[in-house]
Design a protein around this motif. Sequence first.
Motif, PDB file in Angstrom:
ATOM      1  N   MET A   1     -27.982   3.669  11.492  1.00 33.93           N
ATOM      2  CA  MET A   1     -26.626   2.899  11.788  1.00 33.93           C
ATOM      3  C   MET A   1     -25.859   3.315  12.247  1.00 33.93           C
ATOM      4  N   LYS A   2     -24.953   2.721  13.744  1.00 31.03           N
ATOM      5  CA  LYS A   2     -23.996   3.263  14.488  1.00 31.03           C
ATOM      6  C   LYS A   2     -22.426   3.104  14.351  1.00 31.03           C
ATOM      7  N   LYS A   3     -22.237   2.133  13.812  1.00 26.99           N
ATOM      8  CA  LYS A   3     -21.104   1.168  13.557  1.00 26.99           C
ATOM      9  C   LYS A   3     -20.707   0.543  12.207  1.00 26.99           C
ATOM     10  N   ILE A   4     -19.270   1.943  11.761  1.00 27.19           N
ATOM     11  CA  ILE A   4     -19.451   0.983  10.122  1.00 27.19           C
ATOM     12  C   ILE A   4     -17.917   0.712  10.614  1.00 27.19           C
TER      13      ILE A   4
ATOM     14  N   GLU B   1     -12.428  12.241  16.847  1.00 26.87           N
ATOM     15  CA  GLU B   1     -13.704  11.744  17.922  1.00 26.87           C
ATOM     16  C   GLU B   1     -14.318  10.605  16.883  1.00 26.87           C
ATOM     17  N   GLN B   2     -15.095  10.599  15.750  1.00 27.23           N
ATOM     18  CA  GLN B   2     -15.551   9.551  14.911  1.00 27.23           C
ATOM     19  C   GLN B   2     -14.545   8.548  14.862  1.00 27.23           C
ATOM     20  N   VAL B   3     -13.162   8.466  14.650  1.00 23.42           N
ATOM     21  CA  VAL B   3     -12.550   7.465  14.269  1.00 23.42           C
ATOM     22  C   VAL B   3     -11.817   6.358  15.695  1.00 23.42           C
ATOM     23  N   VAL B   4     -12.191   5.293  15.184  1.00 23.59           N
ATOM     24  CA  VAL B   4     -11.495   3.769  16.748  1.00 23.59           C
ATOM     25  C   VAL B   4     -10.657   2.997  15.378  1.00 23.59           C
TER      26      VAL B   4
ATOM     27  N   ASN C   1      -7.157  -0.842  -2.869  1.00 17.02           N
ATOM     28  CA  ASN C   1      -8.549  -0.590  -3.173  1.00 17.02           C
ATOM     29  C   ASN C   1      -9.118  -0.806  -1.649  1.00 17.02           C
ATOM     30  N   SER C   2      -8.676  -0.790  -0.503  1.00 14.05           N
ATOM     31  CA  SER C   2      -8.581  -0.654   0.501  1.00 14.05           C
ATOM     32  C   SER C   2      -8.756   0.791   0.878  1.00 14.05           C
ATOM     33  N   LEU C   3      -7.849   1.330   0.507  1.00 13.09           N
ATOM     34  CA  LEU C   3      -7.623   3.110   0.783  1.00 13.09           C
ATOM     35  C   LEU C   3      -9.354   3.793  -0.737  1.00 13.09           C
ATOM     36  N   HIS C   4      -9.706   3.154  -1.310  1.00 12.99           N
ATOM     37  CA  HIS C   4     -10.987   3.654  -2.316  1.00 12.99           C
ATOM     38  C   HIS C   4     -12.282   3.427  -0.825  1.00 12.99           C
ATOM     39  N   ALA C   5     -11.972   1.578  -0.294  1.00 13.21           N
ATOM     40  CA  ALA C   5     -12.617   1.986   0.835  1.00 13.21           C
ATOM     41  C   ALA C   5     -13.286   2.492   1.767  1.00 13.21           C
ATOM     42  N   ALA C   6     -11.703   3.068   2.354  1.00 10.93           N
ATOM     43  CA  ALA C   6     -11.805   4.354   3.454  1.00 10.93           C
ATOM     44  C   ALA C   6     -12.664   5.494   3.265  1.00 10.93           C
ATOM     45  N   ARG C   7     -12.249   6.006   1.837  1.00 11.43           N
ATOM     46  CA  ARG C   7     -13.026   7.577   1.169  1.00 11.43           C
ATOM     47  C   ARG C   7     -14.020   6.796   1.478  1.00 11.43           C
ATOM     48  N   MET C   8     -15.471   6.043   0.349  1.00  5.72           N
ATOM     49  CA  MET C   8     -16.027   5.570   0.988  1.00  5.72           C
ATOM     50  C   MET C   8     -17.144   5.544   2.270  1.00  5.72           C
ATOM     51  N   ALA C   9     -15.702   4.851   2.779  1.00  9.48           N
ATOM     52  CA  ALA C   9     -16.280   4.639   4.682  1.00  9.48           C
ATOM     53  C   ALA C   9     -16.202   6.328   4.890  1.00  9.48           C
ATOM     54  N   GLY C  10     -15.594   7.073   4.684  1.00 11.20           N
ATOM     55  CA  GLY C  10     -15.709   8.587   5.329  1.00 11.20           C
ATOM     56  C   GLY C  10     -17.319   9.499   4.547  1.00 11.20           C
ATOM     57  N   GLU C  11     -16.988   9.338   3.689  1.00 13.72           N
ATOM     58  CA  GLU C  11     -18.124  10.021   3.426  1.00 13.72           C
ATOM     59  C   GLU C  11     -19.459   9.424   3.690  1.00 13.72           C
ATOM     60  N   LEU C  12     -19.789   7.913   4.057  1.00 12.14           N
ATOM     61  CA  LEU C  12     -20.608   6.948   4.082  1.00 12.14           C
ATOM     62  C   LEU C  12     -20.726   8.060   6.116  1.00 12.14           C
TER      63      LEU C  12
ATOM     64  N   LEU D   1     -23.331  10.355   7.781  1.00 16.62           N
ATOM     65  CA  LEU D   1     -24.433  10.182   8.834  1.00 16.62           C
ATOM     66  C   LEU D   1     -23.999  10.741  10.439  1.00 16.62           C
ATOM     67  N   LYS D   2     -23.066  11.233  10.630  1.00 18.16           N
ATOM     68  CA  LYS D   2     -22.323  12.662  11.294  1.00 18.16           C
ATOM     69  C   LYS D   2     -22.420  11.074  12.714  1.00 18.16           C
ATOM     70  N   ASP D   3     -23.349  10.671  13.605  1.00 15.94           N
ATOM     71  CA  ASP D   3     -23.059   9.981  14.367  1.00 15.94           C
ATOM     72  C   ASP D   3     -22.534   8.370  14.476  1.00 15.94           C
ATOM     73  N   VAL D   4     -22.428   8.596  13.114  1.00 12.80           N
ATOM     74  CA  VAL D   4     -22.019   6.647  13.292  1.00 12.80           C
ATOM     75  C   VAL D   4     -20.482   6.739  13.649  1.00 12.80           C
TER      76      VAL D   4
END
Length: 146
Positions: free
Chosen positions: A1-4, A85-88, A13-24, A28-31
Amino acid sequence: MKKILLATDGSDNSLHAARMAGELGAALKDVQVIVLYVAHVPRAYYAVDEFGNKVTPEVPMDVMIRRTGEPILRKTISALGLPEEQVVTEVQVGEPAEEIVDYARLEQVDLIVMGSRGLSPIKELLVGSVSDKVLHTAPCPVLIVR
């Protein structure tokens, strides 16, 4: 997986989703996590006069989008908790579900993460939710977080 792709509107709810995406993202480190805010601009904003000239509103669109979008993006990035550097970040204008799906297709993302607004079943049948529309039209897996 390269891009989320993390779709946000600043809701709880979108902030809960952000925390989940942050955990992923942390696991995954390189995502790369793309935080997308879609400004839903009212149709009146696109008004034209009888000669086809755009009618200029009181507040320019870019100012209006900046006023609403920047605080939402800041709050979402904070909830992500990932290195810079992991966030756009990305801002689009239009109908949220369509813009999210189009962006996911264009950028060839591997996963869309977004919050559910928790509409009641009757209201959801009548209007449909953004998350439901994305779930049924996305070109990749969708993770909906409550």
